[in-house]
Design a protein around this motif. Sequence first.
Motif, PDB file in Angstrom:
ATOM      1  N   VAL A 154      -9.201  28.616  65.797  1.00  0.00           N
ATOM      2  CA  VAL A 154      -9.515  28.656  64.367  1.00  0.00           C
ATOM      3  C   VAL A 154      -9.787  27.249  63.852  1.00  0.00           C
ATOM      4  O   VAL A 154     -10.731  27.022  63.094  1.00  0.00           O
ATOM      5  N   PHE A 155      -8.993  26.274  64.291  1.00  0.00           N
ATOM      6  CA  PHE A 155      -9.234  24.890  63.887  1.00  0.00           C
ATOM      7  C   PHE A 155     -10.608  24.421  64.353  1.00  0.00           C
ATOM      8  O   PHE A 155     -11.320  23.738  63.619  1.00  0.00           O
ATOM      9  N   ARG A 158     -16.713  26.082  56.542  1.00  0.00           N
ATOM     10  CA  ARG A 158     -15.719  25.995  55.467  1.00  0.00           C
ATOM     11  C   ARG A 158     -16.350  26.367  54.126  1.00  0.00           C
ATOM     12  O   ARG A 158     -15.735  27.033  53.299  1.00  0.00           O
ATOM     13  N   GLU A 159     -17.603  25.957  53.915  1.00  0.00           N
ATOM     14  CA  GLU A 159     -18.306  26.304  52.673  1.00  0.00           C
ATOM     15  C   GLU A 159     -18.543  27.813  52.580  1.00  0.00           C
ATOM     16  O   GLU A 159     -18.427  28.398  51.502  1.00  0.00           O
ATOM     17  N   ILE A 160     -18.854  28.436  53.711  1.00  0.00           N
ATOM     18  CA  ILE A 160     -19.044  29.893  53.722  1.00  0.00           C
ATOM     19  C   ILE A 160     -17.744  30.588  53.373  1.00  0.00           C
ATOM     20  O   ILE A 160     -17.712  31.509  52.552  1.00  0.00           O
ATOM     21  N   LEU A 186     -16.839  33.031  50.127  1.00  0.00           N
ATOM     22  CA  LEU A 186     -16.372  34.411  50.272  1.00  0.00           C
ATOM     23  C   LEU A 186     -15.018  34.655  49.613  1.00  0.00           C
ATOM     24  O   LEU A 186     -14.557  35.789  49.570  1.00  0.00           O
ATOM     25  N   ARG A 187     -14.379  33.612  49.088  1.00  0.00           N
ATOM     26  CA  ARG A 187     -13.100  33.806  48.385  1.00  0.00           C
ATOM     27  C   ARG A 187     -13.253  34.729  47.186  1.00  0.00           C
ATOM     28  O   ARG A 187     -12.335  35.437  46.832  1.00  0.00           O
ATOM     29  N   LYS A 244     -26.057  31.964  61.949  1.00  0.00           N
ATOM     30  CA  LYS A 244     -25.394  31.396  63.132  1.00  0.00           C
ATOM     31  C   LYS A 244     -23.917  31.139  62.837  1.00  0.00           C
ATOM     32  O   LYS A 244     -23.045  31.498  63.626  1.00  0.00           O
ATOM     33  N   HIS A 245     -23.636  30.526  61.689  1.00  0.00           N
ATOM     34  CA  HIS A 245     -22.250  30.219  61.342  1.00  0.00           C
ATOM     35  C   HIS A 245     -21.455  31.491  61.044  1.00  0.00           C
ATOM     36  O   HIS A 245     -20.266  31.576  61.380  1.00  0.00           O
TER      37      HIS A 245
END
Length: 153
Positions: free
Chosen positions: A6-7, A16-18, A22-23, A45-46
Motif C-alpha cells: 500500500v505504501f 494520492r490525488e485520485i 474519491l473521498r 493506469k493509476h
Amino acid sequence: MVNEDVFTVLAEQTRREILAALRDGDKAVGELVDELGASQPTVSKHLRVLREAGLVTMRAEGQRRYYKLETAPLNGISQWLDGFGLPSTRPLLVEGPATEPSAALAVAENELSIPEGDPESMPQQIGRSVGRAATKAADLLANLPKFGRRKES
C-alpha cells in the motif's frame, strides 16, 4: 494487502490525488480526468494499480466505469502508524462507505476536546494541528524504503 504494498502504491502523487478525489464519493473516470487535469490513459493506469491494491473498487454502468474508495487498506496503515505513538485526537479513517461523512464527523465531535481560551482561535489551532500531522505523515511516507528495487553497484 501488506502495508509495504500500500505504501508503494501511495508513493505516486497522482494516485494520492485520485484517492483524495474519491473521498467525496463514487466518480466516473471522466470526472476524475476533469478534476485532476490528467489524461484519460494516465488516470486509467493509476486506477488499475489502485484497484489491484484494494484501495478502490469499480462498478460498470453501461459504458461508464465508477470508482469507489475502499478504506480497509488505509485503516491498516493507520493502525500501523498508531504503533509509533504519534498524538491523535481521532481515528484517521472510519470504517464504512466513503459517502457517509456524518460517521466521521460524529467520531470527531465525540473525541475532539475543546481547548481553554479564545473560541475564535480554535479553527486556527485545529488547522495548525492538522497541518503538522499531515507534514509528519508525508515525511514518514517519503522516508520509507523503496521496496522491490535493486541497488546498483
